[in-house]
Scaffold this motif. Structure first.
Motif, PDB file in Angstrom:
ATOM      1  N   THR A   1     -46.364 -34.533  18.932  1.00  0.00           N
ATOM      2  CA  THR A   1     -45.736 -33.738  17.873  1.00  0.00           C
ATOM      3  C   THR A   1     -45.468 -34.597  16.644  1.00  0.00           C
ATOM      4  N   ILE A   2     -45.036 -35.850  16.877  1.00  0.00           N
ATOM      5  CA  ILE A   2     -44.835 -36.774  15.745  1.00  0.00           C
ATOM      6  C   ILE A   2     -46.151 -36.981  15.006  1.00  0.00           C
ATOM      7  N   TYR A   3     -47.221 -37.192  15.775  1.00  0.00           N
ATOM      8  CA  TYR A   3     -48.540 -37.403  15.170  1.00  0.00           C
ATOM      9  C   TYR A   3     -49.003 -36.147  14.421  1.00  0.00           C
ATOM     10  N   GLY A   4     -48.781 -34.974  15.007  1.00  0.00           N
ATOM     11  CA  GLY A   4     -49.149 -33.717  14.341  1.00  0.00           C
ATOM     12  C   GLY A   4     -48.437 -33.552  13.010  1.00  0.00           C
ATOM     13  N   GLY A   5     -47.158 -33.963  12.970  1.00  0.00           N
ATOM     14  CA  GLY A   5     -46.415 -33.888  11.715  1.00  0.00           C
ATOM     15  C   GLY A   5     -46.999 -34.801  10.649  1.00  0.00           C
ATOM     16  N   LYS A   6     -47.420 -36.010  11.056  1.00  0.00           N
ATOM     17  CA  LYS A   6     -48.031 -36.942  10.100  1.00  0.00           C
ATOM     18  C   LYS A   6     -49.357 -36.413   9.592  1.00  0.00           C
ATOM     19  N   GLN A   7     -50.112 -35.745  10.468  1.00  0.00           N
ATOM     20  CA  GLN A   7     -51.406 -35.191  10.070  1.00  0.00           C
ATOM     21  C   GLN A   7     -51.250 -34.124   8.985  1.00  0.00           C
ATOM     22  N   ILE A   8     -50.343 -33.182   9.200  1.00  0.00           N
ATOM     23  CA  ILE A   8     -50.171 -32.103   8.220  1.00  0.00           C
ATOM     24  C   ILE A   8     -49.543 -32.642   6.944  1.00  0.00           C
ATOM     25  N   LYS A   9     -48.695 -33.647   7.068  1.00  0.00           N
ATOM     26  CA  LYS A   9     -48.085 -34.270   5.883  1.00  0.00           C
ATOM     27  C   LYS A   9     -49.163 -34.916   5.016  1.00  0.00           C
ATOM     28  N   ARG A  10     -50.059 -35.674   5.641  1.00  0.00           N
ATOM     29  CA  ARG A  10     -51.131 -36.334   4.902  1.00  0.00           C
ATOM     30  C   ARG A  10     -52.083 -35.292   4.294  1.00  0.00           C
ATOM     31  N   PHE A  11     -52.356 -34.249   5.044  1.00  0.00           N
ATOM     32  CA  PHE A  11     -53.278 -33.201   4.597  1.00  0.00           C
ATOM     33  C   PHE A  11     -52.768 -32.536   3.322  1.00  0.00           C
ATOM     34  N   ILE A  12     -51.493 -32.169   3.295  1.00  0.00           N
ATOM     35  CA  ILE A  12     -50.924 -31.473   2.133  1.00  0.00           C
ATOM     36  C   ILE A  12     -50.796 -32.432   0.952  1.00  0.00           C
ATOM     37  N   GLU A  13     -50.357 -33.660   1.206  1.00  0.00           N
ATOM     38  CA  GLU A  13     -50.145 -34.609   0.108  1.00  0.00           C
ATOM     39  C   GLU A  13     -51.450 -35.019  -0.557  1.00  0.00           C
ATOM     40  N   GLU A  14     -52.557 -34.990   0.178  1.00  0.00           N
ATOM     41  CA  GLU A  14     -53.840 -35.383  -0.397  1.00  0.00           C
ATOM     42  C   GLU A  14     -54.506 -34.265  -1.185  1.00  0.00           C
ATOM     43  N   MET A  15     -53.973 -33.048  -1.100  1.00  0.00           N
ATOM     44  CA  MET A  15     -54.529 -31.930  -1.863  1.00  0.00           C
ATOM     45  C   MET A  15     -54.089 -32.040  -3.324  1.00  0.00           C
ATOM     46  N   GLU A  16     -55.069 -32.065  -4.228  1.00  0.00           N
ATOM     47  CA  GLU A  16     -54.753 -32.135  -5.654  1.00  0.00           C
ATOM     48  C   GLU A  16     -54.508 -30.752  -6.252  1.00  0.00           C
ATOM     49  N   GLU A  17     -55.245 -29.785  -5.797  1.00  0.00           N
ATOM     50  CA  GLU A  17     -55.101 -28.401  -6.258  1.00  0.00           C
ATOM     51  C   GLU A  17     -55.007 -27.507  -5.035  1.00  0.00           C
ATOM     52  N   PRO A  18     -54.297 -26.411  -5.135  1.00  0.00           N
ATOM     53  CA  PRO A  18     -53.488 -25.945  -6.257  1.00  0.00           C
ATOM     54  C   PRO A  18     -52.069 -26.517  -6.180  1.00  0.00           C
ATOM     55  N   ASP A  19     -51.187 -25.997  -7.051  1.00  0.00           N
ATOM     56  CA  ASP A  19     -49.790 -26.402  -7.018  1.00  0.00           C
ATOM     57  C   ASP A  19     -49.127 -25.785  -5.784  1.00  0.00           C
ATOM     58  N   LEU A  20     -48.515 -26.630  -4.944  1.00  0.00           N
ATOM     59  CA  LEU A  20     -47.920 -26.156  -3.691  1.00  0.00           C
ATOM     60  C   LEU A  20     -46.481 -26.656  -3.572  1.00  0.00           C
ATOM     61  N   PRO A  21     -45.563 -26.141  -4.375  1.00  0.00           N
ATOM     62  CA  PRO A  21     -44.195 -26.686  -4.370  1.00  0.00           C
ATOM     63  C   PRO A  21     -43.480 -26.536  -3.038  1.00  0.00           C
ATOM     64  N   ILE A  22     -43.642 -25.395  -2.370  1.00  0.00           N
ATOM     65  CA  ILE A  22     -42.918 -25.165  -1.114  1.00  0.00           C
ATOM     66  C   ILE A  22     -43.462 -26.071  -0.017  1.00  0.00           C
ATOM     67  N   LEU A  23     -44.780 -26.099   0.165  1.00  0.00           N
ATOM     68  CA  LEU A  23     -45.374 -26.937   1.207  1.00  0.00           C
ATOM     69  C   LEU A  23     -45.126 -28.417   0.934  1.00  0.00           C
ATOM     70  N   ARG A  24     -45.222 -28.817  -0.322  1.00  0.00           N
ATOM     71  CA  ARG A  24     -45.007 -30.235  -0.635  1.00  0.00           C
ATOM     72  C   ARG A  24     -43.560 -30.648  -0.347  1.00  0.00           C
TER      73      ARG A  24
END
Length: 778
Positions: free
Chosen positions: A95-118
């Motif tokens: 679960t810790i690893y899964g959290g890091k995966q989704i964190k990296r995935f969202i942070e590496e997205m340049e577009e579009p603007d994602l204030p809630i997810l970020r």
């Protein structure tokens, strides 16, 4: 929110579909617990969350949400001092690893603007040390590894040694005493290695009997020679278990230390999984995000029932809450009235739950405090209630709670009793609900209600279309057109004698015939209007494309014209520069002669400068719009004649809409709409440079070149000296400042090479010092 409506509108089926899109048990649990909100702000926030997740899916197709588990019970056990199993520890690491995966995935997205997810992933705590510690002790299959501790590695090494020695001895028995064995194999009983010995050879083998077969023919004997080795092996296994328990205890304590971070991470991951489950459901339905309001306004274009397959469902347009607050739908059975009713109610519940709805973009829905629905035959056998009584019981309860923030859905209002009484009761109930400003959609069979919408403000009739040719409903909703009876047409197509049909028509009153004719006319007009609207949309689309094409062609033309202007300007400048060079050569020759007059050369050079065209001013500004200016024109204003593409000057105003314009030597009359204002007449300015002194001309005795570029400064200096010479000044001051010294050097170099400057010096104390050069003219 009224709980009964969830069952009536089949809301739970939508929620079950939603749960199937969740990636984890956490998301599924939250999906199954979803209920509509009555807060507009909350609903808007939920819709924003779903829309953000939809944008990510649209761009990426999928998100890494695997390996997330419900670890809350495990965390709770560690807090009270419990020891987790290897699998439970592994789930926490995963679960810790899964959290890091989704964190990296969202942070590496340049577009579009994602204030809630970020913001959500920004609050995830990586817990790298805890994950590394668990992974260092437990493998992917949930087994504690040898490397978890030095002691465990040593114990397991001894165990493997003991097992190897035991097997060697046992293998020797199977080879040497194979005739005494039921099978030449080594097996295990009571966690000890034994041989399957035949009953009659019990004494020949010797050892400890641990078990026997069901027939008693085989005894499972541990040979005496391996008893000590088995004992040592069992002792090592006990040590192994104690060491594993100690390792798991330490891991559990480490997990308990980070329990707050783990709980927060689980909560965030649950929210993210739930957001993407809603987005995936919307994608599967080809749904759109609705705009939400609290004014009871519903607007949906091409809306579909969420639970009917897309290749079967018929889309309809629905509007409610602005021009009218109530819709009364009439028409035959199986025509789609109830489906329309359920579709509006279910889409409302979905929107208030943060789910997107199956309709075109731009749809709008309201947040209601309550949604009530009286749909279907729900009579209670236990209470001995008839269909009418069952409906009336529901309606009585609904009327107790109806207000201006309520959506009410009535199916077959007033059915199940005498038609005249039922129709009267239906109208009275509708009047009551409408008077409370609730939003109402009702279906009915009663012909008396067909005229209801024409006599009540805020109420409109509607019907479901029926195709007489195929004798089947089309399921299309016609707003503003009441349903009409098709009994005669259907009977005729089914073969009923025409005489019987005509006789039946004679039994119908004049008023009923007029109403039916009016409805038929409305249906025809509605179909024609829809056809005209579709044609108009197509024409508009073609006109828009043509306009865009013309715009592109015009832009291309403008660009080409500007390039031609630039080319012509460069060519003209080149020609003038060539002429200047030739003139300079001629002057050099003339200066060597005695009759050369300096002031005549200055005048000639001025005339040459004035011949240089300023084509840049003639070029149209690319960013300037060419629309005519509607300001009033005055005499002397410079204008452009749009039709002739020529520039002229206003000489006289003939009328409000017509002017006389001078174009070169011609005078023309032009309409105001064909003129474009360019600029007003500028007052004549006095030339800064002088010619002959004593004849009204003057020039300053100093020239300020500070702030000018070098080339421009030298040009100004040259013209100034010419004018000063004509003015008859014996000396002049050139102010160039100190700065880098470039201007001063340029002025001094100019003074040395000019035949009319006899000497030059720096300014004195009262003349500006080194920032000024004084030139003596001769």
């Amino acid at each position: 929110m009224n709980q009964r409506v969830f069952h009536v509108l089949e809301y739970r089926k939508v929620i079950e579909r939603l749960a199937r899109h969740a990636a984890s048990s956490l998301g599924k649990e939250k999906a199954l617990a979803l209920k509509p909100s009555t807060s507009l702000e909350q609903v808007k926030e939920w819709q924003k969350e779903t829309d953000e997740a939809t944008q990510v899916l649209r761009l990426k197709g999928e998100v890494p949400l695997g390996g997330i588990f419900d670890i809350k019970p495990s965390i709770k056990r560690t807090i009270i001092g419990g020891t987790l199993s290897p699998v439970e520890c592994l789930d926490i690491a995963s679960t810790i690893y899964g959290g890091k995966q989704i964190k990296r995935f969202i942070e590496e997205m340049e577009e579009p603007d994602l204030p809630i997810l970020r913001e959500l992933v920004g609050n995830l705590v990586p817990l790298n040390e805890l994950e590394r510690r668990i992974r260092g002790c437990i493998d992917d299959h949930g087994h504690v590894m040898d490397g978890a501790s030095d002691k465990l590695r040593t114990v397991r090494s001894r165990m493997r040694t003991y097992e190897s020695r035991i097997r060697d001895k046992m293998d020797a028995y199977t080879k040497s005493k194979s005739k005494m064995l039921s099978e030449p194999i080594v097996t295990i009983r009571n966690e000890r290695y034994v041989l399957p010995v035949k009953q009659e050879y019990k004494g020949a083998v010797g050892g400890i009997v641990h078990d026997q077969s069901s027939s008693g023919a085989t005894l499972f004997i541990e040979p005496q020679s391996v008893v000590d080795l088995n004992n040592q092996l069992q002792e090592a296994k006990v040590q192994e278990k104690h060491e594993i328990d100690r390792i798991l205890k330490e891991l559990s304590e480490a997990i308990a230390v980070d329990e707050a971070y783990l709980y927060e991470n689980v909560s965030i991951l649950t929210t993210i999984d739930f957001m993407f489950a809603r987005a995936k459901l919307g994608q599967s339905m080809k749904a759109a995000m609705p705009l939400m309001n609290d004014q009871g306004i519903i607007k949906m274009r091409q809306a579909r029932h969420p639970l009917i397959e897309q290749d079967e469902v018929v889309a309809n347009d629905i509007e409610l809450g602005e021009d009218f607050t109530s819709i009364v739908i009439t028409g035959p059975n199986t025509g789609g009235k109830t489906v329309t009713l359920k579709m509006v109610g279910l889409c409302t519940l979905m929107a208030q739950s943060g789910l997107q709805i199956p309709a075109l973009d731009g749809c709008e829905l309201a947040v209601f405090e309550n949604v009530y629905a009286d749909i279907g035959d729900e009579q209670s056998i236990e209470q001995s209630l008839s269909t009418f009584s069952s409906h009336m019981t529901n309606i009585v309860d609904i009327l107790k709670h109806v207000n201006d923030r309520t959506l009410v859905l009535f199916d077959e209002l007033g059915a199940g009793t005498d038609p005249q009484e039922g129709a009267a009761l239906a109208m009275s109930i509708l009047d009551e609900v409408v008077s409370r400003n609730a939003r109402v959609i009702a279906t009915t069979h009663y012909p008396e209600l067909k005229a209801y919408g024409y006599n009540r403000e805020g109420v409109i009739n509607a019907s479901v279309e029926f195709d007489i040719k195929t004798l089947k409903p089309t399921y299309r909703l016609l707003i503003g057109v009441p349903g009409r009876s098709n009994a005669f047409e259907i009977s005729r197509r089914l073969g009923l004698d025409e005489q019987v049909i005509e006789t039946a028509k004679g039994h119908i009153g004049t008023d009923s015939k007029s109403v039916e004719n009016m409805i038929a006319s409305l249906e025809t007009s509605t179909r024609q209007a829809e056809k005209d609207f579709e044609e108009a949309e197509e024409i508009l689309k073609q006109a828009t494309e043509l306009h865009q094409e013309l715009h592109n062609v015009w832009a291309e033309f403008e660009e080409k014209r500007n390039k031609l202007y630039e080319k012509a300007e460069r060519k003209a400048e080149k020609a003038i520069e060539q002429a200047r060079m030739e003139a300079e050569e001629i002057v050099k020759d003339l200066r060597s002669r005695n009759n050369f007059k300096e002031h005549e050369w200055i005048e000639a050079r001025k005339q040459l400068d004035e011949t240089k065209p300023n084509l840049a001013k003639q070029k149209p500004d690319k960013a300037e719009k060419k629309s005519p200016v509607t300001r009033e024109l005055k005499q002397g204003d410079e204008v452009k004649l749009l039709k002739l593409n020529q520039t002229g000057t206003v000489s006289e105003k003939i009328s409000d809409n017509e002017y006389q314009v001078n174009v070169g030597i011609m005078k023309v009359k032009v309409k105001r709409k064909d003129l474009e204002y360019v600029k007003s007449q500028q007052p004549l300015k006095e030339k800064p440079m002088a010619t002959v002194k004593g004849k009204g001309y003057h020039v300053k005795t100093e020239l300020d070149l500070r702030g000018e570029r070098y080339e421009e400064a030298m040009n100004q200096l040259e013209k100034y000296i010419d004018d000063a010479i004509l003015a008859g000044y014996p000396r002049v001051s050139i102010i160039h400042g100190k700065g880098t010294g470039a201007l001063r050097t340029g002025v001094e170099s100019f003074a040395k090479n000019h035949r009319s400057i006899t000497s030059h010096r720096s300014g004195g104390m009262n003349e500006g010092g080194g920032g000024v050069t004084v030139l003596e003219l001769g």
